[in-house]
Motif scaffolding. Structure first.
Motif, PDB file in Angstrom:
ATOM      1  N   TRP A   9     -16.137 -11.494 -14.287  1.00 47.55           N
ATOM      2  CA  TRP A   9     -16.519 -10.446 -13.338  1.00 47.55           C
ATOM      3  C   TRP A   9     -15.280 -10.039 -12.568  1.00 47.55           C
ATOM      4  CZ3 TRP A   9     -21.273  -8.212 -13.101  1.00 47.55           C
ATOM      5  CH2 TRP A   9     -22.299  -8.854 -13.794  1.00 47.55           C
ATOM      6  N   ARG A  10     -15.174  -8.749 -12.232  1.00 45.75           N
ATOM      7  CA  ARG A  10     -14.031  -8.284 -11.447  1.00 45.75           C
ATOM      8  C   ARG A  10     -14.492  -7.279 -10.410  1.00 45.75           C
ATOM      9  NH1 ARG A  10     -12.588  -3.274 -13.575  1.00 45.75           N
ATOM     10  NH2 ARG A  10     -13.460  -2.900 -15.632  1.00 45.75           N
ATOM     11  N   LYS A  11     -13.728  -7.186  -9.338  1.00 45.45           N
ATOM     12  CA  LYS A  11     -14.018  -6.178  -8.319  1.00 45.45           C
ATOM     13  C   LYS A  11     -12.783  -5.316  -8.136  1.00 45.45           C
ATOM     14  CE  LYS A  11     -13.115  -9.200  -4.386  1.00 45.45           C
ATOM     15  NZ  LYS A  11     -13.633  -9.716  -3.152  1.00 45.45           N
ATOM     16  N   SER A  12     -12.943  -4.218  -7.484  1.00 40.61           N
ATOM     17  CA  SER A  12     -11.854  -3.268  -7.288  1.00 40.61           C
ATOM     18  C   SER A  12     -10.691  -3.921  -6.556  1.00 40.61           C
ATOM     19  CB  SER A  12     -12.360  -2.068  -6.482  1.00 40.61           C
ATOM     20  OG  SER A  12     -11.279  -1.252  -6.097  1.00 40.61           O
ATOM     21  N   THR A  13      -9.496  -3.550  -6.940  1.00 37.23           N
ATOM     22  CA  THR A  13      -8.317  -4.040  -6.230  1.00 37.23           C
ATOM     23  C   THR A  13      -8.266  -3.463  -4.819  1.00 37.23           C
ATOM     24  OG1 THR A  13      -6.999  -2.238  -7.167  1.00 37.23           O
ATOM     25  CG2 THR A  13      -6.938  -4.358  -8.311  1.00 37.23           C
ATOM     26  N   ASP A  20     -18.098  -7.328   1.125  1.00 38.77           N
ATOM     27  CA  ASP A  20     -19.160  -6.375   0.793  1.00 38.77           C
ATOM     28  C   ASP A  20     -18.754  -5.526  -0.404  1.00 38.77           C
ATOM     29  OD1 ASP A  20     -20.630  -7.275   2.958  1.00 38.77           O
ATOM     30  OD2 ASP A  20     -19.664  -5.848   4.309  1.00 38.77           O
ATOM     31  N   CYS A  21     -18.756  -6.138  -1.578  1.00 36.86           N
ATOM     32  CA  CYS A  21     -18.263  -5.467  -2.776  1.00 36.86           C
ATOM     33  C   CYS A  21     -19.268  -5.583  -3.917  1.00 36.86           C
ATOM     34  CB  CYS A  21     -16.964  -6.110  -3.245  1.00 36.86           C
ATOM     35  SG  CYS A  21     -15.693  -6.171  -1.994  1.00 36.86           S
ATOM     36  N   VAL A  22     -19.036  -4.776  -4.910  1.00 41.22           N
ATOM     37  CA  VAL A  22     -19.741  -4.968  -6.166  1.00 41.22           C
ATOM     38  C   VAL A  22     -18.718  -5.448  -7.186  1.00 41.22           C
ATOM     39  CG1 VAL A  22     -21.545  -3.273  -5.731  1.00 41.22           C
ATOM     40  CG2 VAL A  22     -19.466  -2.558  -6.885  1.00 41.22           C
ATOM     41  N   GLU A  23     -19.203  -6.155  -8.183  1.00 36.88           N
ATOM     42  CA  GLU A  23     -18.358  -6.640  -9.264  1.00 36.88           C
ATOM     43  C   GLU A  23     -18.896  -6.077 -10.566  1.00 36.88           C
ATOM     44  OE1 GLU A  23     -17.009 -11.011  -7.804  1.00 36.88           O
ATOM     45  OE2 GLU A  23     -19.086 -10.824  -8.448  1.00 36.88           O
ATOM     46  N   VAL A  24     -18.006  -5.887 -11.536  1.00 38.88           N
ATOM     47  CA  VAL A  24     -18.430  -5.395 -12.841  1.00 38.88           C
ATOM     48  C   VAL A  24     -17.958  -6.342 -13.929  1.00 38.88           C
ATOM     49  CG1 VAL A  24     -18.476  -2.975 -12.139  1.00 38.88           C
ATOM     50  CG2 VAL A  24     -16.398  -3.918 -13.115  1.00 38.88           C
ATOM     51  N   ALA A  25     -18.697  -6.358 -15.019  1.00 36.33           N
ATOM     52  CA  ALA A  25     -18.332  -7.133 -16.205  1.00 36.33           C
ATOM     53  C   ALA A  25     -18.671  -6.300 -17.426  1.00 36.33           C
ATOM     54  CB  ALA A  25     -19.091  -8.456 -16.249  1.00 36.33           C
ATOM     55  N   GLU A  26     -17.824  -6.397 -18.446  1.00 35.36           N
ATOM     56  CA  GLU A  26     -18.047  -5.661 -19.689  1.00 35.36           C
ATOM     57  C   GLU A  26     -18.419  -6.637 -20.793  1.00 35.36           C
ATOM     58  OE1 GLU A  26     -14.937  -2.782 -20.584  1.00 35.36           O
ATOM     59  OE2 GLU A  26     -14.210  -3.070 -18.539  1.00 35.36           O
ATOM     60  N   VAL A  27     -19.543  -6.365 -21.449  1.00 31.97           N
ATOM     61  CA  VAL A  27     -20.000  -7.187 -22.564  1.00 31.97           C
ATOM     62  C   VAL A  27     -20.535  -6.249 -23.634  1.00 31.97           C
ATOM     63  CG1 VAL A  27     -21.601  -8.977 -23.311  1.00 31.97           C
ATOM     64  CG2 VAL A  27     -20.660  -9.050 -21.003  1.00 31.97           C
ATOM     65  N   ALA A  28     -19.957  -6.315 -24.810  1.00 29.73           N
ATOM     66  CA  ALA A  28     -20.381  -5.452 -25.923  1.00 29.73           C
ATOM     67  C   ALA A  28     -20.476  -4.007 -25.444  1.00 29.73           C
ATOM     68  CB  ALA A  28     -21.681  -5.955 -26.521  1.00 29.73           C
ATOM     69  N   GLN A  29     -21.631  -3.405 -25.521  1.00 30.43           N
ATOM     70  CA  GLN A  29     -21.815  -2.013 -25.116  1.00 30.43           C
ATOM     71  C   GLN A  29     -22.454  -1.887 -23.742  1.00 30.43           C
ATOM     72  OE1 GLN A  29     -20.550   0.621 -26.803  1.00 30.43           O
ATOM     73  NE2 GLN A  29     -19.617  -1.001 -27.999  1.00 30.43           N
ATOM     74  N   VAL A  30     -22.388  -2.960 -22.946  1.00 32.47           N
ATOM     75  CA  VAL A  30     -23.056  -2.981 -21.642  1.00 32.47           C
ATOM     76  C   VAL A  30     -22.042  -3.245 -20.530  1.00 32.47           C
ATOM     77  CG1 VAL A  30     -24.754  -4.231 -20.241  1.00 32.47           C
ATOM     78  CG2 VAL A  30     -25.224  -3.762 -22.637  1.00 32.47           C
ATOM     79  N   ILE A  31     -22.215  -2.533 -19.423  1.00 36.19           N
ATOM     80  CA  ILE A  31     -21.462  -2.792 -18.202  1.00 36.19           C
ATOM     81  C   ILE A  31     -22.443  -3.385 -17.194  1.00 36.19           C
ATOM     82  CG2 ILE A  31     -20.057  -1.819 -16.353  1.00 36.19           C
ATOM     83  CD1 ILE A  31     -18.828  -1.475 -19.153  1.00 36.19           C
ATOM     84  N   GLY A  32     -22.171  -4.589 -16.727  1.00 37.01           N
ATOM     85  CA  GLY A  32     -23.013  -5.234 -15.723  1.00 37.01           C
ATOM     86  C   GLY A  32     -22.426  -5.014 -14.343  1.00 37.01           C
ATOM     87  N   VAL A  33     -23.291  -4.817 -13.345  1.00 32.32           N
ATOM     88  CA  VAL A  33     -22.869  -4.609 -11.963  1.00 32.32           C
ATOM     89  C   VAL A  33     -23.688  -5.541 -11.079  1.00 32.32           C
ATOM     90  CG1 VAL A  33     -22.633  -2.937 -10.088  1.00 32.32           C
ATOM     91  CG2 VAL A  33     -22.381  -2.183 -12.462  1.00 32.32           C
ATOM     92  N   ARG A  34     -23.018  -6.271 -10.201  1.00 39.00           N
ATOM     93  CA  ARG A  34     -23.724  -7.184  -9.293  1.00 39.00           C
ATOM     94  C   ARG A  34     -23.085  -7.158  -7.913  1.00 39.00           C
ATOM     95  NH1 ARG A  34     -21.733 -13.217 -11.303  1.00 39.00           N
ATOM     96  NH2 ARG A  34     -19.624 -13.045 -10.473  1.00 39.00           N
ATOM     97  N   ASP A  35     -23.793  -7.701  -6.945  1.00 36.29           N
ATOM     98  CA  ASP A  35     -23.316  -7.834  -5.570  1.00 36.29           C
ATOM     99  C   ASP A  35     -22.431  -9.078  -5.492  1.00 36.29           C
ATOM    100  OD1 ASP A  35     -23.008  -8.276  -2.832  1.00 36.29           O
ATOM    101  OD2 ASP A  35     -25.090  -7.848  -2.360  1.00 36.29           O
ATOM    102  N   SER A  36     -21.216  -8.926  -4.998  1.00 39.14           N
ATOM    103  CA  SER A  36     -20.299 -10.070  -4.951  1.00 39.14           C
ATOM    104  C   SER A  36     -20.779 -11.172  -4.016  1.00 39.14           C
ATOM    105  CB  SER A  36     -18.890  -9.614  -4.539  1.00 39.14           C
ATOM    106  OG  SER A  36     -18.900  -9.086  -3.234  1.00 39.14           O
ATOM    107  N   LYS A  37     -21.619 -10.827  -3.034  1.00 40.82           N
ATOM    108  CA  LYS A  37     -22.140 -11.845  -2.110  1.00 40.82           C
ATOM    109  C   LYS A  37     -23.255 -12.673  -2.744  1.00 40.82           C
ATOM    110  CE  LYS A  37     -23.400  -9.030   1.132  1.00 40.82           C
ATOM    111  NZ  LYS A  37     -23.256  -7.755   0.457  1.00 40.82           N
ATOM    112  N   ASP A  38     -23.832 -12.187  -3.848  1.00 42.52           N
ATOM    113  CA  ASP A  38     -24.969 -12.864  -4.484  1.00 42.52           C
ATOM    114  C   ASP A  38     -24.757 -12.938  -5.994  1.00 42.52           C
ATOM    115  OD1 ASP A  38     -27.422 -14.008  -4.974  1.00 42.52           O
ATOM    116  OD2 ASP A  38     -28.577 -12.178  -4.620  1.00 42.52           O
ATOM    117  N   PRO A  39     -23.763 -13.713  -6.437  1.00 42.99           N
ATOM    118  CA  PRO A  39     -23.440 -13.746  -7.867  1.00 42.99           C
ATOM    119  C   PRO A  39     -24.570 -14.265  -8.752  1.00 42.99           C
ATOM    120  CG  PRO A  39     -22.160 -15.389  -6.668  1.00 42.99           C
ATOM    121  CD  PRO A  39     -22.881 -14.567  -5.650  1.00 42.99           C
TER     122      PRO A  39
END
Length: 64
Positions: A9-13, A20-39
């Motif tokens: 998972w990564r968040k914006s530089t 108070d950020c969101v994180e993204v992850a890339e898997v196959a053809q899917v982009i996942g987005v989650r709240d960094s405070k609640d992994p």
């Protein structure tokens, strides 16, 4: 939806040390987005095309 456990998972530089950020992850053809405070919490999943459209619209949103 592909499993997102164990992916990098990564968040914006631009986030800095702000928690108070969101994180993204890339898997196959899917982009996942989650709240960094609640992994362990819920994840939104987008197909790559939808994600690209969303990201392309961000500059216009910040101008309004």
């Amino acid at each position: 939806m592909p499993k997102l456990s164990g992916v990098a998972w990564r968040k914006s530089t631009r986030s800095g040390s702000n928690a108070d950020c969101v994180e993204v992850a890339e898997v196959a053809q899917v982009i996942g987005v989650r709240d960094s405070k609640d992994p362990a919490g819920p994840v939104l999943a987008f197909d790559r095309r939808s994600w690209a459209v969303f990201v392309a619209a961000l500059p216009a949103l910040s101008e309004s």
